[in-house]
Write an enzyme that holds these catalytic residues in place. Structure first.
Site, PDB file in Angstrom:
ATOM      1  N   HIS A 160       0.834  -1.206   0.000  1.00 27.62           N
ATOM      2  CA  HIS A 160       0.000   0.000   0.000  1.00 27.62           C
ATOM      3  C   HIS A 160       0.870   1.259   0.000  1.00 27.62           C
ATOM      4  CE1 HIS A 160      -3.603   2.369   1.414  1.00 27.62           C
ATOM      5  NE2 HIS A 160      -2.637   3.128   1.911  1.00 27.62           N
ATOM      6  N   GLU A 161       1.831   1.322   0.902  1.00 31.33           N
ATOM      7  CA  GLU A 161       2.650   2.534   1.035  1.00 31.33           C
ATOM      8  C   GLU A 161       3.626   2.688  -0.136  1.00 31.33           C
ATOM      9  OE1 GLU A 161       1.353   4.498   2.915  1.00 31.33           O
ATOM     10  OE2 GLU A 161       0.566   3.428   4.636  1.00 31.33           O
TER      11      GLU A 161
END
Length: 165
Positions: free
Chosen positions: A133-134
């Site tokens: 996600h990051e």
């Protein structure tokens, strides 16, 4: 150190590819501290420098099962499992909404610490999803882009409803 203002969706800065960090100095350490403080206040479990308008490849994670927060400089996924998991995701840049995203169940991530030393981390489950996600965010890919068009439409409608309140 300091709480920073969070860049809110749909700000186009969230779509930019972040630059690699080349200087490992006090400015970087202060940025990491500010990210942690801002993430905790949001609240959240992960944040990137682009979330506060800084186009650098810096991630801070603080997961429930971890002994403490961890900072990742210039992280990259070097291996991902074909096996997948589905977890609800959201963003501090789009508070109040979540959606189920399918990601690799396990990843291997290469990164540097705040001194510039290179490390490799094996992650699975929630930690693996958070890394993906990051790192997507560092690459200018907002989490909603991982949703089906139908689900993305529902999430966007929900977010717009919350913003009007």
């Amino acid at each position: 150190m300091a709480l920073r203002q969070i860049v809110m969706f749909p700000d186009q800065r969230l779509r930019l590819v972040a630059d690699s960090v080349t200087y490992f100095d006090e400015t970087l350490r202060s940025l990491a501290t500010d990210l942690l403080d801002t993430m905790r206040a949001a609240p959240g479990i992960g944040i990137t420098a682009p979330h506060i308008g800084v186009a650098q490849r810096v991630v801070v994670l603080e997961l429930p099962d971890a002994p403490g927060p961890q900072t990742y400089i210039n992280p990259e996924i070097i291996e991902a499992s074909k096996e997948t998991i589905r977890l609800d995701e959201g963003s501090i840049s789009m508070p109040g909404v979540t959606g189920t995203v399918e990601r690799s169940a396990r990843v291997r991530v290469r990164y540097q610490d705040l001194e510039g030393t290179e490390h490799v981390e094996e992650a699975e489950g929630l930690r693996a999803a958070c890394h993906q996600h990051e790192i997507d965010q560092l690459n200018g890919l907002f989490w909603t882009q991982r949703l089906s068009p139908l689900r993305r439409g529902k999430v966007m409608a929900q977010f717009e409803k919350l913003r009007r309140r």
